[in-house]
Motif scaffolding. Structure first.
Motif, PDB file in Angstrom:
ATOM      1  N   THR A 210      47.091 -62.159 -38.926  1.00 48.42           N
ATOM      2  CA  THR A 210      48.076 -61.116 -39.218  1.00 48.42           C
ATOM      3  C   THR A 210      47.693 -60.241 -40.406  1.00 48.42           C
ATOM      4  O   THR A 210      48.232 -59.157 -40.558  1.00 48.42           O
ATOM      5  N   GLY A 211      46.799 -60.742 -41.259  1.00 44.58           N
ATOM      6  CA  GLY A 211      46.454 -60.007 -42.476  1.00 44.58           C
ATOM      7  C   GLY A 211      47.472 -60.171 -43.582  1.00 44.58           C
ATOM      8  O   GLY A 211      47.306 -59.631 -44.670  1.00 44.58           O
ATOM      9  N   GLU A 212      48.531 -60.921 -43.308  1.00 44.46           N
ATOM     10  CA  GLU A 212      49.585 -61.141 -44.299  1.00 44.46           C
ATOM     11  C   GLU A 212      49.162 -62.220 -45.288  1.00 44.46           C
ATOM     12  O   GLU A 212      48.468 -63.166 -44.922  1.00 44.46           O
ATOM     13  N   LEU A 213      49.635 -62.083 -46.532  1.00 40.70           N
ATOM     14  CA  LEU A 213      49.411 -63.139 -47.508  1.00 40.70           C
ATOM     15  C   LEU A 213      50.262 -64.343 -47.132  1.00 40.70           C
ATOM     16  O   LEU A 213      51.399 -64.193 -46.680  1.00 40.70           O
ATOM     17  N   ALA A 214      49.694 -65.515 -47.310  1.00 40.75           N
ATOM     18  CA  ALA A 214      50.391 -66.763 -47.007  1.00 40.75           C
ATOM     19  C   ALA A 214      50.790 -67.445 -48.307  1.00 40.75           C
ATOM     20  O   ALA A 214      50.116 -67.299 -49.321  1.00 40.75           O
ATOM     21  N   GLU A 215      51.881 -68.170 -48.253  1.00 40.83           N
ATOM     22  CA  GLU A 215      52.337 -68.957 -49.395  1.00 40.83           C
ATOM     23  C   GLU A 215      52.368 -70.411 -48.963  1.00 40.83           C
ATOM     24  O   GLU A 215      53.264 -70.822 -48.228  1.00 40.83           O
ATOM     25  N   PRO A 216      51.390 -71.206 -49.428  1.00 42.56           N
ATOM     26  CA  PRO A 216      51.343 -72.615 -49.007  1.00 42.56           C
ATOM     27  C   PRO A 216      52.583 -73.380 -49.458  1.00 42.56           C
ATOM     28  O   PRO A 216      53.135 -73.129 -50.521  1.00 42.56           O
ATOM     29  N   MET A 217      53.015 -74.290 -48.592  1.00 43.86           N
ATOM     30  CA  MET A 217      54.096 -75.206 -48.942  1.00 43.86           C
ATOM     31  C   MET A 217      53.891 -76.481 -48.135  1.00 43.86           C
ATOM     32  O   MET A 217      53.243 -76.468 -47.094  1.00 43.86           O
ATOM     33  N   LEU A 218      54.445 -77.538 -48.620  1.00 44.65           N
ATOM     34  CA  LEU A 218      54.327 -78.829 -47.951  1.00 44.65           C
ATOM     35  C   LEU A 218      55.491 -78.981 -46.983  1.00 44.65           C
ATOM     36  O   LEU A 218      56.646 -78.771 -47.357  1.00 44.65           O
ATOM     37  N   VAL A 219      55.172 -79.304 -45.727  1.00 44.00           N
ATOM     38  CA  VAL A 219      56.223 -79.482 -44.727  1.00 44.00           C
ATOM     39  C   VAL A 219      56.064 -80.828 -44.041  1.00 44.00           C
ATOM     40  O   VAL A 219      54.969 -81.390 -43.990  1.00 44.00           O
ATOM     41  N   ASP A 220      57.164 -81.309 -43.496  1.00 38.36           N
ATOM     42  CA  ASP A 220      57.145 -82.515 -42.681  1.00 38.36           C
ATOM     43  C   ASP A 220      56.571 -82.136 -41.320  1.00 38.36           C
ATOM     44  O   ASP A 220      57.126 -81.278 -40.625  1.00 38.36           O
ATOM     45  N   ARG A 221      55.478 -82.744 -40.951  1.00 37.24           N
ATOM     46  CA  ARG A 221      54.798 -82.426 -39.687  1.00 37.24           C
ATOM     47  C   ARG A 221      55.730 -82.650 -38.482  1.00 37.24           C
ATOM     48  O   ARG A 221      55.658 -81.939 -37.497  1.00 37.24           O
ATOM     49  N   ARG A 222      56.607 -83.645 -38.569  1.00 36.63           N
ATOM     50  CA  ARG A 222      57.484 -83.963 -37.432  1.00 36.63           C
ATOM     51  C   ARG A 222      58.591 -82.936 -37.231  1.00 36.63           C
ATOM     52  O   ARG A 222      58.925 -82.583 -36.115  1.00 36.63           O
ATOM     53  N   THR A 223      59.200 -82.485 -38.343  1.00 38.25           N
ATOM     54  CA  THR A 223      60.369 -81.603 -38.224  1.00 38.25           C
ATOM     55  C   THR A 223      60.070 -80.150 -38.580  1.00 38.25           C
ATOM     56  O   THR A 223      60.869 -79.271 -38.258  1.00 38.25           O
TER      57      THR A 223
ATOM     58  N   ALA B  60      48.917 -68.300 -64.236  1.00 39.62           N
ATOM     59  CA  ALA B  60      48.209 -67.031 -64.063  1.00 39.62           C
ATOM     60  C   ALA B  60      49.109 -65.885 -64.538  1.00 39.62           C
ATOM     61  O   ALA B  60      49.601 -65.096 -63.728  1.00 39.62           O
ATOM     62  N   PRO B  61      49.322 -65.783 -65.858  1.00 40.78           N
ATOM     63  CA  PRO B  61      50.224 -64.734 -66.355  1.00 40.78           C
ATOM     64  C   PRO B  61      49.721 -63.328 -66.015  1.00 40.78           C
ATOM     65  O   PRO B  61      50.508 -62.387 -65.911  1.00 40.78           O
ATOM     66  N   GLU B  62      48.417 -63.185 -65.810  1.00 42.64           N
ATOM     67  CA  GLU B  62      47.847 -61.880 -65.471  1.00 42.64           C
ATOM     68  C   GLU B  62      47.961 -61.574 -63.984  1.00 42.64           C
ATOM     69  O   GLU B  62      47.644 -60.477 -63.533  1.00 42.64           O
ATOM     70  N   GLY B  63      48.401 -62.541 -63.208  1.00 44.81           N
ATOM     71  CA  GLY B  63      48.506 -62.386 -61.754  1.00 44.81           C
ATOM     72  C   GLY B  63      47.471 -63.234 -61.049  1.00 44.81           C
ATOM     73  O   GLY B  63      46.528 -63.737 -61.653  1.00 44.81           O
ATOM     74  N   ALA B  64      47.636 -63.373 -59.752  1.00 46.35           N
ATOM     75  CA  ALA B  64      46.752 -64.217 -58.948  1.00 46.35           C
ATOM     76  C   ALA B  64      45.355 -63.616 -58.845  1.00 46.35           C
ATOM     77  O   ALA B  64      45.207 -62.436 -58.583  1.00 46.35           O
ATOM     78  N   SER B  65      44.352 -64.456 -59.054  1.00 44.16           N
ATOM     79  CA  SER B  65      42.969 -64.006 -58.864  1.00 44.16           C
ATOM     80  C   SER B  65      42.452 -64.392 -57.481  1.00 44.16           C
ATOM     81  O   SER B  65      41.490 -63.811 -56.991  1.00 44.16           O
ATOM     82  N   ILE B  66      43.092 -65.351 -56.849  1.00 45.92           N
ATOM     83  CA  ILE B  66      42.760 -65.770 -55.481  1.00 45.92           C
ATOM     84  C   ILE B  66      44.070 -65.981 -54.741  1.00 45.92           C
ATOM     85  O   ILE B  66      44.999 -66.587 -55.278  1.00 45.92           O
ATOM     86  N   GLN B  67      44.123 -65.464 -53.519  1.00 42.49           N
ATOM     87  CA  GLN B  67      45.300 -65.661 -52.686  1.00 42.49           C
ATOM     88  C   GLN B  67      44.855 -66.119 -51.308  1.00 42.49           C
ATOM     89  O   GLN B  67      43.699 -65.965 -50.931  1.00 42.49           O
ATOM     90  N   LEU B  68      45.792 -66.645 -50.566  1.00 39.77           N
ATOM     91  CA  LEU B  68      45.536 -67.128 -49.214  1.00 39.77           C
ATOM     92  C   LEU B  68      46.061 -66.085 -48.230  1.00 39.77           C
ATOM     93  O   LEU B  68      47.195 -65.627 -48.355  1.00 39.77           O
ATOM     94  N   LYS B  69      45.224 -65.716 -47.256  1.00 38.84           N
ATOM     95  CA  LYS B  69      45.607 -64.686 -46.292  1.00 38.84           C
ATOM     96  C   LYS B  69      45.487 -65.226 -44.875  1.00 38.84           C
ATOM     97  O   LYS B  69      44.534 -65.921 -44.543  1.00 38.84           O
ATOM     98  N   ASP B  70      46.433 -64.891 -44.043  1.00 37.93           N
ATOM     99  CA  ASP B  70      46.403 -65.236 -42.622  1.00 37.93           C
ATOM    100  C   ASP B  70      45.415 -64.280 -41.952  1.00 37.93           C
ATOM    101  O   ASP B  70      45.623 -63.064 -41.959  1.00 37.93           O
ATOM    102  N   VAL B  71      44.335 -64.815 -41.379  1.00 41.53           N
ATOM    103  CA  VAL B  71      43.295 -63.952 -40.805  1.00 41.53           C
ATOM    104  C   VAL B  71      43.772 -63.258 -39.526  1.00 41.53           C
ATOM    105  O   VAL B  71      43.208 -62.220 -39.155  1.00 41.53           O
TER     106      VAL B  71
ATOM    107  N   ALA C 251      48.236 -72.515 -55.145  1.00 40.44           N
ATOM    108  CA  ALA C 251      49.557 -71.884 -55.204  1.00 40.44           C
ATOM    109  C   ALA C 251      50.288 -72.256 -56.492  1.00 40.44           C
ATOM    110  O   ALA C 251      50.889 -71.405 -57.148  1.00 40.44           O
ATOM    111  N   TRP C 252      50.224 -73.513 -56.869  1.00 40.06           N
ATOM    112  CA  TRP C 252      50.874 -73.985 -58.091  1.00 40.06           C
ATOM    113  C   TRP C 252      50.256 -73.306 -59.315  1.00 40.06           C
ATOM    114  O   TRP C 252      50.968 -72.851 -60.211  1.00 40.06           O
ATOM    115  N   GLY C 253      48.925 -73.226 -59.338  1.00 40.49           N
ATOM    116  CA  GLY C 253      48.242 -72.560 -60.448  1.00 40.49           C
ATOM    117  C   GLY C 253      48.590 -71.089 -60.535  1.00 40.49           C
ATOM    118  O   GLY C 253      48.796 -70.551 -61.628  1.00 40.49           O
ATOM    119  N   ASN C 254      48.659 -70.409 -59.385  1.00 40.74           N
ATOM    120  CA  ASN C 254      49.043 -68.991 -59.391  1.00 40.74           C
ATOM    121  C   ASN C 254      50.460 -68.809 -59.920  1.00 40.74           C
ATOM    122  O   ASN C 254      50.747 -67.857 -60.635  1.00 40.74           O
TER     123      ASN C 254
END
Length: 175
Positions: free
Chosen positions: A118-131, A105-116, A98-101
């Motif tokens: 929903t089919g929606e693209l996912a955007e990874p982020m770091l979250v607190d597991r507890r909250t 990646a000025p030309e755009g993302a060559s690899i993306q993460l998809k939710d299998v 995600a950081w590299g994209n």
């Protein structure tokens, strides 16, 4: 010339880099997550020299990130499989993707993460597991753990002062 070992550092980032800080290591782990497991598969995918690949695979096995298993006795052939420790790097690699994209990646993302599901693209982020809250500098700060040395405690006090706008060295010079 041998590089300095980071394994004796208290910082978990430094200790982690001792095992995966060389770029071939993360690329090997990436390929292993994609299902590659044999020396020739890694070499073909990465275009890396055999001696470098041998050293990196050996280091990953010694670091407990991969396991070396014999799959053919004659001739002896081995496969390299991720251990649970190696598999735990998936979230780190997704964050790096995600950081590299975003930044390289000025030309755009060559690899993306998809939710299998929903089919929606996912955007990874770091979250607190507890909250479930996103980790952010405005809400979270680093604090010493139970094993922190005095030097680590001092470094974190300084870092927290800088992050909060309190600059201890500036305040001392103004007094």
């Amino acid at each position: 010339m041998r590089r300095k070992s980071l394994s004796e550092q208290q910082c978990p980032i430094a200790r982690s880099l001792e095992h995966v800080g060389e770029w071939w290591s993360l690329l090997i782990i990436r390929d292993a997550m994609h299902g590659l497991s044999r020396f020739d598969e890694f070499q073909k995918s990465l275009g890396v020299a055999p001696n470098i690949l041998t050293r990196r695979l050996t280091a990953l096995v010694e670091g407990g990130l991969m396991e070396k298993r014999c799959y053919s006795e004659r001739p002896p052939r081995y496969q390299y499989l991720l251990t649970p420790r190696g598999q735990d790097l998936r979230s780190v690699l997704m964050a790096l993707l995600a950081w590299g994209n975003t930044h390289f990646a000025p030309e755009g993302a060559s690899i993306q993460l998809k939710d299998v599901l929903t089919g929606e693209l996912a955007e990874p982020m770091l979250v607190d597991r507890r909250t479930g809250q996103a980790i952010s500098p405005s809400r979270h700060t680093l604090v010493p753990g139970p094993a922190a040395s005095d030097g680590m405690k001092q470094r974190l006090r300084h870092a927290n002062g800088v992050m909060s706008g309190d600059n201890p060295s500036k305040q001392e010079s103004e007094s």
